[in-house]
Design a protein around this motif. Sequence first.
Motif, short mmCIF file in Angstrom:
data_model
loop_
_atom_site.label_atom_id
_atom_site.label_comp_id
_atom_site.label_asym_id
_atom_site.label_seq_id
_atom_site.Cartn_x
_atom_site.Cartn_y
_atom_site.Cartn_z
N GLU A 45 9.19 81.68 56.37
CA GLU A 45 10.06 81.10 57.38
C GLU A 45 9.55 81.50 58.76
O GLU A 45 9.11 82.62 58.97
N VAL A 46 9.61 80.56 59.69
CA VAL A 46 9.16 80.82 61.05
C VAL A 46 10.34 81.32 61.87
O VAL A 46 11.30 80.58 62.10
N PRO A 47 10.30 82.58 62.30
CA PRO A 47 11.43 83.11 63.08
C PRO A 47 11.51 82.42 64.43
O PRO A 47 10.50 82.21 65.10
N ASP A 48 12.72 82.04 64.83
CA ASP A 48 12.90 81.31 66.09
C ASP A 48 14.30 81.60 66.63
O ASP A 48 15.30 81.12 66.09
N LYS A 49 14.35 82.42 67.67
CA LYS A 49 15.65 82.83 68.24
C LYS A 49 16.44 81.66 68.80
O LYS A 49 17.66 81.73 68.97
N ARG A 50 15.74 80.55 69.11
CA ARG A 50 16.42 79.40 69.68
C ARG A 50 17.44 78.80 68.72
O ARG A 50 18.45 78.22 69.15
N MET A 51 17.20 78.93 67.42
CA MET A 51 18.08 78.30 66.43
C MET A 51 19.49 78.88 66.48
O MET A 51 20.48 78.15 66.37
N THR A 67 9.09 76.20 57.85
CA THR A 67 8.21 77.09 57.09
C THR A 67 6.76 76.64 57.17
O THR A 67 6.47 75.50 57.55
N PHE A 68 5.85 77.54 56.82
CA PHE A 68 4.46 77.17 56.57
C PHE A 68 3.85 78.20 55.63
O PHE A 68 4.50 79.17 55.25
N GLU A 69 2.59 77.99 55.24
CA GLU A 69 1.98 78.79 54.19
C GLU A 69 1.05 79.89 54.72
O GLU A 69 0.34 79.69 55.69
N PHE A 70 1.10 81.02 54.02
CA PHE A 70 0.07 82.05 54.16
C PHE A 70 -0.64 82.18 52.81
O PHE A 70 -0.01 82.08 51.76
N THR A 71 -1.95 82.43 52.84
CA THR A 71 -2.73 82.66 51.63
C THR A 71 -3.42 84.01 51.73
O THR A 71 -4.11 84.29 52.71
N ASP A 72 -3.23 84.85 50.72
CA ASP A 72 -3.87 86.16 50.65
C ASP A 72 -5.16 86.01 49.86
O ASP A 72 -5.13 85.68 48.67
N ASN A 270 7.28 89.06 63.01
CA ASN A 270 7.75 87.89 63.75
C ASN A 270 6.71 87.42 64.75
O ASN A 270 6.45 86.22 64.90
N ILE A 271 6.10 88.39 65.44
CA ILE A 271 5.08 88.07 66.42
C ILE A 271 3.86 87.45 65.74
O ILE A 271 3.30 86.45 66.20
N LEU A 272 3.47 88.03 64.61
CA LEU A 272 2.31 87.52 63.87
C LEU A 272 2.57 86.11 63.33
O LEU A 272 1.71 85.23 63.44
N ILE A 273 3.73 85.90 62.74
CA ILE A 273 4.04 84.58 62.16
C ILE A 273 4.02 83.51 63.24
O ILE A 273 3.44 82.43 63.06
N HIS A 278 1.21 78.95 65.85
CA HIS A 278 0.61 78.28 67.01
C HIS A 278 -0.90 78.17 66.86
O HIS A 278 -1.51 77.24 67.39
N LEU A 279 -1.51 79.13 66.15
CA LEU A 279 -2.95 79.06 65.90
C LEU A 279 -3.30 77.81 65.10
O LEU A 279 -4.35 77.21 65.29
#
Length: 366
Positions: A45-51, A67-72, A270-273, A278-279
């Motif tokens: 989940e993408v943290p977003d204080k605006r919600m 949401t979006f995906e991370f792959t390890d 939160n900062i990393l996500i 945005h990356l």
Amino acid sequence: MALTAGIVGLPNVGKSTLFNAITKAGAEMANYPFATIEPNVGMVEVPDKRMARIAEIVKTNKIIPTTFEFTDIAGIVQGASKGEGLGNKFLENIRQVNAIVHVVRAFDDDNIVHVTGKVDPIDDIETINTELILADLETVDKRYDKVARSAKGGDKTAKAEFEVLEMIKPVLEAGKPARIVEFNAEQQKLAKGLFLLTTKPTIYVANVAEDDMADPAASKYFQQIKDYVAEEGAEVIGLSARAEEEIAGMDPADQAEFLEMQGVEEPGLNILIQAAYHLLDLRTFFTAGVKETRAWTFKAGAKAPETAGVIHSDFERGFIRAETMSFEDLDKYGSEKAVKEAGRLRSEGKEYVVQDGDIMEFLFNV
């Protein structure tokens, strides 16, 4: 939206710990190389204080984040470009992701084995980057002679590609990633078609000791990493993967209390996500009502009909217009009615380029 950020690094730098913290997916962790073999994939989940603010104003019953995906991805070792360790699998897994989160060990701990026997973040970065560069150089060399012959024969497409190859080749030969090359829009398309590993946008994570979680820059390794990657214009985020995993497992009340005790405003995750989101060139728009407030992901630069299609293909096919206000205006004026009275509620058509934070209601007819 099937875009994923791949987490890479040497074995035992904290990749899987970080992945667990981000996704709470329980990826295997072990104090030996190659604990991760098949890539683990998890939605985050993408943290977003605006919600929360939007929900407060519209008095919504439900909040649904995007949401979006991370792959390890399996840890890499020197020689991966020649098939050492899990090299071939590692490189293929990287080809499948859209952006790279490069985790670098930035802490001392005699109880955690380092694959080279010493903690040296710059050497670690160079090990991985060198393997990716060597793999890319092999790709470029294979294309170079073939494209050169076609270009000399007058093929315009080949000539344009050859120019791109000539821009990339000396950079790779100098041991630098291809992403530092400045392309124009057309060259960018051609470079993308080469499917190079080092053109992928990259962010670095300095995995610091738990004692440095409140101020990662205090780590003796953090500034080394920051200075080293400055040439490629990459962002560095400092966090403690172990601490972040503990925080992610807490309930919200305990989490808030723990962060306050540590003097931290929000989890490093939160900062990393947000940075990884945005990356990938992803942005967020919102739909809001009493039933639910929901965040939706779109690609930066998308126009209103395409963005409407994120919700449902019928919205795009039958798009008429989008009643739109910015989050900033809703936050400032305190209600949709007040936004409208201030003349800030906009009716946007098919050519409108949607902005991050837009709150939209789509009108359509099919």
